[in-house]
Each structure stands twice: as structure tokens, then as C-alpha cells.
Design a protein around this motif. Structure first.
Motif, PDB file in Angstrom:
ATOM      1  N   LYS A 239     -48.011  37.489  53.849  1.00  0.00           N
ATOM      2  CA  LYS A 239     -47.295  37.502  52.570  1.00  0.00           C
ATOM      3  C   LYS A 239     -45.990  36.704  52.666  1.00  0.00           C
ATOM      4  O   LYS A 239     -45.634  35.955  51.747  1.00  0.00           O
ATOM      5  CB  LYS A 239     -47.006  38.948  52.155  1.00  0.00           C
ATOM      6  CG  LYS A 239     -48.259  39.778  51.922  1.00  0.00           C
ATOM      7  CD  LYS A 239     -47.917  41.255  51.730  1.00  0.00           C
ATOM      8  CE  LYS A 239     -49.175  42.088  51.591  1.00  0.00           C
ATOM      9  NZ  LYS A 239     -48.886  43.545  51.552  1.00  0.00           N
ATOM     10  N   PHE A 240     -45.280  36.869  53.784  1.00  0.00           N
ATOM     11  CA  PHE A 240     -44.031  36.139  53.997  1.00  0.00           C
ATOM     12  C   PHE A 240     -44.295  34.635  54.035  1.00  0.00           C
ATOM     13  O   PHE A 240     -43.551  33.836  53.444  1.00  0.00           O
ATOM     14  CB  PHE A 240     -43.397  36.600  55.315  1.00  0.00           C
ATOM     15  CG  PHE A 240     -42.110  35.910  55.669  1.00  0.00           C
ATOM     16  CD1 PHE A 240     -40.926  36.205  55.006  1.00  0.00           C
ATOM     17  CD2 PHE A 240     -42.063  34.960  56.690  1.00  0.00           C
ATOM     18  CE1 PHE A 240     -39.733  35.575  55.340  1.00  0.00           C
ATOM     19  CE2 PHE A 240     -40.881  34.331  57.030  1.00  0.00           C
ATOM     20  CZ  PHE A 240     -39.710  34.634  56.355  1.00  0.00           C
ATOM     21  N   THR A 241     -45.369  34.237  54.699  1.00  0.00           N
ATOM     22  CA  THR A 241     -45.699  32.821  54.822  1.00  0.00           C
ATOM     23  C   THR A 241     -46.055  32.217  53.466  1.00  0.00           C
ATOM     24  O   THR A 241     -45.642  31.089  53.148  1.00  0.00           O
ATOM     25  CB  THR A 241     -46.849  32.636  55.830  1.00  0.00           C
ATOM     26  OG1 THR A 241     -46.444  33.172  57.100  1.00  0.00           O
ATOM     27  CG2 THR A 241     -47.206  31.168  56.000  1.00  0.00           C
ATOM     28  N   HIS A 242     -46.805  32.955  52.656  1.00  0.00           N
ATOM     29  CA  HIS A 242     -47.095  32.477  51.302  1.00  0.00           C
ATOM     30  C   HIS A 242     -45.799  32.306  50.502  1.00  0.00           C
ATOM     31  O   HIS A 242     -45.630  31.315  49.779  1.00  0.00           O
ATOM     32  CB  HIS A 242     -48.027  33.452  50.577  1.00  0.00           C
ATOM     33  CG  HIS A 242     -49.481  33.252  50.889  1.00  0.00           C
ATOM     34  ND1 HIS A 242     -50.187  32.191  50.396  1.00  0.00           N
ATOM     35  CD2 HIS A 242     -50.341  33.975  51.652  1.00  0.00           C
ATOM     36  CE1 HIS A 242     -51.442  32.256  50.832  1.00  0.00           C
ATOM     37  NE2 HIS A 242     -51.563  33.331  51.603  1.00  0.00           N
ATOM     38  N   GLU A 243     -44.896  33.270  50.635  1.00  0.00           N
ATOM     39  CA  GLU A 243     -43.634  33.195  49.902  1.00  0.00           C
ATOM     40  C   GLU A 243     -42.845  31.941  50.263  1.00  0.00           C
ATOM     41  O   GLU A 243     -42.284  31.269  49.390  1.00  0.00           O
ATOM     42  CB  GLU A 243     -42.793  34.439  50.208  1.00  0.00           C
ATOM     43  CG  GLU A 243     -41.427  34.433  49.548  1.00  0.00           C
ATOM     44  CD  GLU A 243     -40.528  35.564  50.036  1.00  0.00           C
ATOM     45  OE1 GLU A 243     -39.614  35.943  49.293  1.00  0.00           O
ATOM     46  OE2 GLU A 243     -40.734  36.055  51.165  1.00  0.00           O
TER      47      GLU A 243
ATOM     48  N   TYR B  35     -44.009  29.100  52.158  1.00  0.00           N
ATOM     49  CA  TYR B  35     -44.678  27.813  52.319  1.00  0.00           C
ATOM     50  C   TYR B  35     -45.607  27.404  51.185  1.00  0.00           C
ATOM     51  O   TYR B  35     -46.030  26.237  51.144  1.00  0.00           O
ATOM     52  CB  TYR B  35     -45.446  27.806  53.650  1.00  0.00           C
ATOM     53  CG  TYR B  35     -44.552  27.725  54.854  1.00  0.00           C
ATOM     54  CD1 TYR B  35     -43.924  26.531  55.200  1.00  0.00           C
ATOM     55  CD2 TYR B  35     -44.326  28.846  55.660  1.00  0.00           C
ATOM     56  CE1 TYR B  35     -43.101  26.446  56.313  1.00  0.00           C
ATOM     57  CE2 TYR B  35     -43.510  28.771  56.784  1.00  0.00           C
ATOM     58  CZ  TYR B  35     -42.898  27.565  57.110  1.00  0.00           C
ATOM     59  OH  TYR B  35     -42.076  27.483  58.209  1.00  0.00           O
ATOM     60  N   ASP B  36     -45.934  28.295  50.267  1.00  0.00           N
ATOM     61  CA  ASP B  36     -46.766  27.876  49.132  1.00  0.00           C
ATOM     62  C   ASP B  36     -46.101  26.750  48.352  1.00  0.00           C
ATOM     63  O   ASP B  36     -46.777  25.838  47.853  1.00  0.00           O
ATOM     64  CB  ASP B  36     -47.037  29.060  48.192  1.00  0.00           C
ATOM     65  CG  ASP B  36     -48.172  29.944  48.670  1.00  0.00           C
ATOM     66  OD1 ASP B  36     -48.775  29.637  49.720  1.00  0.00           O
ATOM     67  OD2 ASP B  36     -48.451  30.966  47.997  1.00  0.00           O
ATOM     68  N   GLN B  37     -44.781  26.792  48.253  1.00  0.00           N
ATOM     69  CA  GLN B  37     -44.053  25.793  47.466  1.00  0.00           C
ATOM     70  C   GLN B  37     -44.099  24.400  48.088  1.00  0.00           C
ATOM     71  O   GLN B  37     -43.772  23.411  47.427  1.00  0.00           O
ATOM     72  CB  GLN B  37     -42.605  26.243  47.289  1.00  0.00           C
ATOM     73  CG  GLN B  37     -41.835  26.420  48.585  1.00  0.00           C
ATOM     74  CD  GLN B  37     -40.485  27.093  48.393  1.00  0.00           C
ATOM     75  OE1 GLN B  37     -39.671  26.632  47.607  1.00  0.00           O
ATOM     76  NE2 GLN B  37     -40.245  28.200  49.108  1.00  0.00           N
ATOM     77  N   ILE B  38     -44.526  24.332  49.353  1.00  0.00           N
ATOM     78  CA  ILE B  38     -44.567  23.033  50.023  1.00  0.00           C
ATOM     79  C   ILE B  38     -45.976  22.674  50.483  1.00  0.00           C
ATOM     80  O   ILE B  38     -46.224  21.580  51.000  1.00  0.00           O
ATOM     81  CB  ILE B  38     -43.574  23.047  51.212  1.00  0.00           C
ATOM     82  CG1 ILE B  38     -43.098  21.637  51.557  1.00  0.00           C
ATOM     83  CG2 ILE B  38     -44.158  23.739  52.424  1.00  0.00           C
ATOM     84  CD1 ILE B  38     -41.961  21.620  52.562  1.00  0.00           C
ATOM     85  N   GLY B  39     -46.916  23.622  50.323  1.00  0.00           N
ATOM     86  CA  GLY B  39     -48.317  23.350  50.617  1.00  0.00           C
ATOM     87  C   GLY B  39     -48.722  23.458  52.075  1.00  0.00           C
ATOM     88  O   GLY B  39     -49.761  22.927  52.467  1.00  0.00           O
ATOM     89  N   TRP B  40     -47.945  24.177  52.875  1.00  0.00           N
ATOM     90  CA  TRP B  40     -48.231  24.255  54.311  1.00  0.00           C
ATOM     91  C   TRP B  40     -48.812  25.607  54.739  1.00  0.00           C
ATOM     92  O   TRP B  40     -49.030  25.839  55.931  1.00  0.00           O
ATOM     93  CB  TRP B  40     -46.958  24.030  55.127  1.00  0.00           C
ATOM     94  CG  TRP B  40     -46.330  22.695  54.980  1.00  0.00           C
ATOM     95  CD1 TRP B  40     -46.795  21.615  54.266  1.00  0.00           C
ATOM     96  CD2 TRP B  40     -45.083  22.285  55.556  1.00  0.00           C
ATOM     97  NE1 TRP B  40     -45.924  20.565  54.365  1.00  0.00           N
ATOM     98  CE2 TRP B  40     -44.862  20.938  55.147  1.00  0.00           C
ATOM     99  CE3 TRP B  40     -44.148  22.904  56.368  1.00  0.00           C
ATOM    100  CZ2 TRP B  40     -43.736  20.217  55.540  1.00  0.00           C
ATOM    101  CZ3 TRP B  40     -43.025  22.192  56.759  1.00  0.00           C
ATOM    102  CH2 TRP B  40     -42.826  20.874  56.347  1.00  0.00           C
ATOM    103  N   THR B  41     -49.064  26.516  53.837  1.00  0.00           N
ATOM    104  CA  THR B  41     -49.354  27.906  54.180  1.00  0.00           C
ATOM    105  C   THR B  41     -50.508  28.050  55.167  1.00  0.00           C
ATOM    106  O   THR B  41     -50.393  28.768  56.179  1.00  0.00           O
ATOM    107  CB  THR B  41     -49.647  28.720  52.911  1.00  0.00           C
ATOM    108  OG1 THR B  41     -48.498  28.674  52.061  1.00  0.00           O
ATOM    109  CG2 THR B  41     -49.967  30.167  53.248  1.00  0.00           C
ATOM    110  N   GLU B  42     -51.631  27.393  54.919  1.00  0.00           N
ATOM    111  CA  GLU B  42     -52.796  27.574  55.785  1.00  0.00           C
ATOM    112  C   GLU B  42     -52.528  27.058  57.196  1.00  0.00           C
ATOM    113  O   GLU B  42     -52.942  27.680  58.183  1.00  0.00           O
ATOM    114  CB  GLU B  42     -54.015  26.883  55.174  1.00  0.00           C
ATOM    115  CG  GLU B  42     -54.508  27.545  53.901  1.00  0.00           C
ATOM    116  CD  GLU B  42     -54.762  29.041  54.072  1.00  0.00           C
ATOM    117  OE1 GLU B  42     -55.387  29.429  55.094  1.00  0.00           O
ATOM    118  OE2 GLU B  42     -54.306  29.819  53.213  1.00  0.00           O
ATOM    119  N   ASP B  43     -51.837  25.932  57.312  1.00  0.00           N
ATOM    120  CA  ASP B  43     -51.501  25.408  58.642  1.00  0.00           C
ATOM    121  C   ASP B  43     -50.565  26.354  59.386  1.00  0.00           C
ATOM    122  O   ASP B  43     -50.708  26.552  60.599  1.00  0.00           O
ATOM    123  CB  ASP B  43     -50.847  24.032  58.514  1.00  0.00           C
ATOM    124  CG  ASP B  43     -51.852  22.920  58.284  1.00  0.00           C
ATOM    125  OD1 ASP B  43     -53.070  23.188  58.372  1.00  0.00           O
ATOM    126  OD2 ASP B  43     -51.433  21.785  58.001  1.00  0.00           O
TER     127      ASP B  43
END
Length: 323
Positions: free
Chosen positions: A240-244, A246-254
Motif C-alpha cells: 500500500k505504501f509503495t502504491h501511494e 510510486y503510482d504517480q511515477i509509474g514504478w510501483t511494480e518494479d
């Protein structure tokens, strides 16, 4: 717990009488690689910061460093103090003192980065966010609860999970930019911190294994259940923290792949089997290339630099995690 007073006599530490050779080896390694943030010319990154990173990238950078500051503050103020209460000899206690100080250096280094790159209002906003972010505060309080109320072995697990797993959602960003030849001096600081954390995680994981191996089979199974339950809980929150962030920059899955890889490393430091299928080959190679044994800055006048070779206290390297 170490007893310093024996029959009314205060016991002096004797480094000529070593109960555990890894205590001495770790002390020597940590003192050899001592560093301070003031030796790194962070201001040389201002051109990248102002000219190459957009507003969203700078915001992500600030947030991850705000999170890292919170976790290093926890480790320096509460984590090592908690572990030190359970030290089995004076040399182990001394090593933990060293680790505690360096965690304070890490936390202070992030403030140096903030001060160099940002206006005061931006710094204040980042710390306000860090002090109140739901997911960051959850993991800090979860780990601190173990420090305050856990058993000696549970505290060691929490420490290794913090340093070898939870820090890495923050480390991803500077390592990514390093791989693209940006923010090189900030990355130098991160690589120095990574070097420290690698030794810390290996050492504390080793101390956990000593205690774990003394448990009965039933007690070991109980400890393993508790350990994996804690990891699942932390991983769920970290997602959840990572989505918060990195979603805005598109890196979440990596970033999540990188986190799973490091969660496996934390388990292996504790002598346990890895949980996730992710290995080094699946991590973004640009980021993996940033985790190396070489650095670019060196103080030729004092002879003390931040170029280094990983020491023998490193039980594992990246190849150990490849299939």
C-alpha cells in the motif's frame, strides 16, 4: 543480558578475550568503513535536481527520503537500544553501540540532502507528511511494538526486516537515478548506507540464528510462524505504501519486485527459506547495478574514503539469491 558488575567490581571490557569472533570482525569492519555525510558534495547534484527532474520526480524523491528518515530515527532511538538490552557479552554490546551511532548518521544524512536540495517550506511539508502518513506510521509502530514488547529473538527479526526489507522501497529511487547518471552524490550516500545496512543485517541475523538454534523443534516452529506472519503483515502494508508513493511515477511494480527480492534476503539473513519467487535477475538491472562494491568519491588527503570492499562478515552476495 550483559552483567557489568560482578561481586561489587565493575567489569572492564577486554577485547583480548573474545567470546564470539564475529563481534570483533564486525567491529573492525564497521570502524574501517566509517563515514560522514559532510564528506559528500551533495550540492553538485543541484543541476540535476533543478534541471533534469520534474515536479513529480522531486516529490517522490522527497517522500522516500522522508520515509527513510523516519525509519532510521526509529532504528537509532529505539531499535538498537532495545537489542542492546539483550546483548550476551560486552563486545556485542559495543558493536550495537556502533550500529546505533551509524543509524543516527544515516538519519542526519537525509537532513543534509533535504537542506541542500529544498526550500524550508518543502522540508517542513515532507516531515509533516512523514509524521502522519498512515502506511509509514503503521510500519514504524509495528516494528517499535516488537522492540518494546517482543522477546530477544523477535526484536532481532524486527531489526533485520526493517534494515534488509523495509528500507528498500526508499532506496529504489536514488539507485534508479544513479543508473541513469543523475543525482550521483546523493546516490553515493545511499550506497554508503547500503554498505552499513548489509553488515548490520548480516550481524544481527547471525545473532538471531544462534538463539534460534538453541530452541526446541516446537519452539522453532512457533518462532517461524510468528516471523512469517509479521513479514506478511509488513508486506501487505508495504504494498500500500509503495502504491501511494510510486503510482504517480509509474514504478510501483518494479519497486515491488525489488522489495520481494530484499524480503528474501532478510529471511536468508535469519537462516530461513525465501518466501517469494523473485530473484536478482527479475529486479530492474539499472537498480541492481547501483548495488555494487565500488564508489566514486575518495578523500585522498585523509586516506579515509568511501570506496570499499565488502568484508568477510557479508555472509551472502547477490549470486546467492539467483536460481
Amino acid at each position: 543480558m550483559v552483567e557489568h558488575v560482578n561481586n561489587g567490581s565493575y567489569t572492564a571490557i577486554n577485547w583480548n578475550d573474545i567470546e564470539d569472533a564475529l563481534d570483533k570482525a564486525t567491529w573492525e569492519k564497521l570502524t574501517q568503513q566509517f563515514w560522514l555525510d559532510t564528506r559528500i558534495p551533495i550540492s553538485n547534484d543541484l543541476r540535476n535536481w533543478r534541471g533534469d527532474l520534474n515536479d513529480t520526480e522531486r516529490r517522490v524523491y522527497n517522500l522516500v527520503f522522508g520515509g527513510l528518515t523516519t525509519l532510521d530515527t526509529l532504528q537509532s532511538q529505539d531499535g538498537m537500544a532495545s537489542l542492546r538490552r539483550d546483548a550476551v557479552n560486552q563486545k556485542e554490546e559495543a558493536v550495537l553501540n556502533n550500529i546505533q551511532f551509524m543509524e543516527s548518521v544515516h538519519a542526519k544524512s537525509y537532513s543534509s540532502i533535504f537542506e541542500t536540495l529544498n526550500e524550508k517550506s518543502e522540508i517542513d511539508a515532507t516531515f509533516e507528511w512523514a509524521d502522519h502518513d498512515e502506511f509509514l506510521q503503521y510500519k514504524a509502530n509495528k516494528i517499535n511494538d516488537v522492540y518494546q514488547n517482543g522477546t530477544p529473538l523477535q526484536k532481532k527479526v524486527a531489526s533485520v526486516f526493517l534494515e534488509t526489507f523495509l528500507f528498500y522501497s526508499g532506496f529504489y529511487t536514488p539507485l534508479y537515478y544513479l543508473g541513469h547518471n543523475r543525482m550521483l552524490n546523493v546516490a553515493e550516500i545511499i550506497k554508503l548506507i547500503l554498505r552499513d545496512e548489509s553488515v548490520h543485517g548480516t550481524y544481527i541475523g547471525y545473532k538471531f540464528q544462534i538463539g534460534f538454534n538453541k530452541l526446541s523443534e516446537a519452539e522453532q516452529e512457533e518462532m517461524k510462524t510468528w516471523m512469517y506472519d509479521l513479514l506478511y503483515d509488513l508486506y501487505d502494508n508495504e504494498e500500500k505504501f509503495t502504491h501511494e508513493i510510486y503510482d504517480q511515477i509509474g514504478w510501483t511494480e518494479d519497486v515491488m519486485t525489488f522489495l520481494r527480492y530484499n524480503a528474501n534476503k532478510a529471511l536468508m539473513n535469519l537462516g530461513q527459506e525465501p518466501l517469494f519467487p523473485d530473484n536478482a535477475d527479475q529486479v530492474n538491472p539499472v537498480v541492481m547495478n547501483g548495488i555494487s562494491t565500488s564508489t566514486s568519491n575518495h578523500d585522498f588527503f585523509s586516506g579515509v574514503g568511501n570506496g570499499y570492499l565488502l568484508g568477510q562478515v557479508e555472509a551472502m552476495d547477490d549470486d546467492d539469491y539467483k536460481d
